[in-house]
Design a protein around this motif. Sequence first.
Motif, mmCIF file in Angstrom:
data_model
loop_
_atom_site.group_PDB
_atom_site.id
_atom_site.type_symbol
_atom_site.label_atom_id
_atom_site.label_comp_id
_atom_site.label_asym_id
_atom_site.label_seq_id
_atom_site.Cartn_x
_atom_site.Cartn_y
_atom_site.Cartn_z
ATOM 1 N N GLU A 50 0.830 -1.205 0.000
ATOM 2 C CA GLU A 50 0.000 0.000 0.000
ATOM 3 C C GLU A 50 0.861 1.249 0.000
ATOM 4 N N ILE A 51 0.252 2.325 -0.434
ATOM 5 C CA ILE A 51 0.885 3.636 -0.417
ATOM 6 C C ILE A 51 -0.207 4.681 -0.237
ATOM 7 N N SER A 52 0.105 5.717 0.530
ATOM 8 C CA SER A 52 -0.878 6.771 0.752
ATOM 9 C C SER A 52 -0.257 8.125 0.494
ATOM 10 N N PHE A 53 -1.071 9.029 -0.057
ATOM 11 C CA PHE A 53 -0.706 10.415 -0.277
ATOM 12 C C PHE A 53 -1.720 11.255 0.513
ATOM 13 N N GLU A 54 -1.289 11.835 1.619
ATOM 14 C CA GLU A 54 -2.195 12.634 2.427
ATOM 15 C C GLU A 54 -1.793 14.103 2.363
ATOM 16 N N ASP A 55 -2.800 14.969 2.571
ATOM 17 C CA ASP A 55 -2.567 16.420 2.487
ATOM 18 C C ASP A 55 -1.842 16.762 1.193
ATOM 19 N N PHE A 70 -5.356 6.869 -1.291
ATOM 20 C CA PHE A 70 -4.806 5.651 -0.687
ATOM 21 C C PHE A 70 -4.896 4.527 -1.719
ATOM 22 N N LEU A 71 -3.783 3.822 -1.939
ATOM 23 C CA LEU A 71 -3.731 2.709 -2.886
ATOM 24 C C LEU A 71 -3.268 1.453 -2.153
ATOM 25 N N ASN A 72 -3.892 0.319 -2.470
ATOM 26 C CA ASN A 72 -3.423 -0.944 -1.905
ATOM 27 C C ASN A 72 -3.644 -2.067 -2.903
ATOM 28 N N TRP A 73 -2.848 -3.121 -2.772
ATOM 29 C CA TRP A 73 -2.921 -4.264 -3.674
ATOM 30 C C TRP A 73 -2.479 -5.514 -2.918
ATOM 31 N N ALA A 79 1.603 -3.348 -8.600
ATOM 32 C CA ALA A 79 1.079 -2.025 -8.270
ATOM 33 C C ALA A 79 0.898 -1.171 -9.512
ATOM 34 N N LEU A 80 1.446 -1.590 -10.651
ATOM 35 C CA LEU A 80 1.302 -0.834 -11.898
ATOM 36 C C LEU A 80 0.033 -1.216 -12.646
#
Length: 337
Positions: A50-55, A70-73, A79-80
């Motif tokens: 997972e990866i998150s981009f906040e604010d 928010f991305l998860n796999w 992930a691509l």
Amino acid sequence: IAVENLTGQFQDILWKPDHWQCRIFDLSASESCGLQLNSCSAALSGNKNEISFEDCALVTPKNELSGSVFLNWKDGQSALNFTDAVNWKAELTGYPLNLSELQYFYAPAKNWKNEAQVQLNFDGTLNHLHVALADIRMGMMSHLALQGNVDHLLDSSAIALDVDIKQLLTQSSDLNEFVKWTGKEVALPGNLDNLGLIAYEGHVHGNGNKWRLFGELTTDLGLLQGDVEVDAGQEETFEGYVQAEHFSLGKYYNSSNLEFLSGDLNIEGHGFDLSRLEMIVDGGLSELRYNGYTFSDITINGDLSNRFFLGDISMRDANAKLDFVGQCDLSKKLPEV
């Protein structure tokens, strides 16, 4: 994906075997397809799944976006593979949003010339997306607020909607731009201009040219409610139930004799233009304004084609009682039987 000219500032970096996080400032880059990122600031965190981009604040040559993504796999998935493998959860706001830049993700968008103010809240994969809120303002005065499910978002040949329209306020010129978002060559009826200001609340389900609409349509010509299936393809077919309240059907079809009507009708046919309209109609009219006189208490069951009616009509108007079986020519100033 081939990223070039990547620059930016990274602060508060924390790296562990099972987790990482950092804060980025003024990140810029370009991608080989032509997408340009002028600036991006965000709090990043993630792990192998997972990866998150906040604010997040993102600026491109034509757009500004803010919010969180928010991305998860799952293990073993790439992930691509953004459309099927990656689950998205996002809350985004964009203003002004130049829709043409979406061409890097959705090819038909290169022909979109509009700017919009957009608020989005969605989750799921891009092939099976649940939209909690999509609020879009664009054009002269158009506003679209919806929630529901969108399938195959990035495939213009297969994109499908199953959504509740909380509000659609528009006019024919903007409506023609809205349908371009499907990536299909959908030809809306030319006489939509006659409706003036259009407001719709209800449900929309379908894809391409085939749609089912049930809800309430308010226009400058009157009110329509119902449940209708429409195929806007070459045959221009329709089938369903319509309830009209003082609807100026004559103005819609540019007919000088027919004025307005109110009633409940079951309809089935094809042709959106009066000269090509062929329709089976069954139901009742509480009022029909024709040639300056308002007829009332009418039941009707028959076929309407090329301004000819063939079937049964019963009327219990205060000034005229009628039981008719046969053919009626509606192309004249006065109907001929």
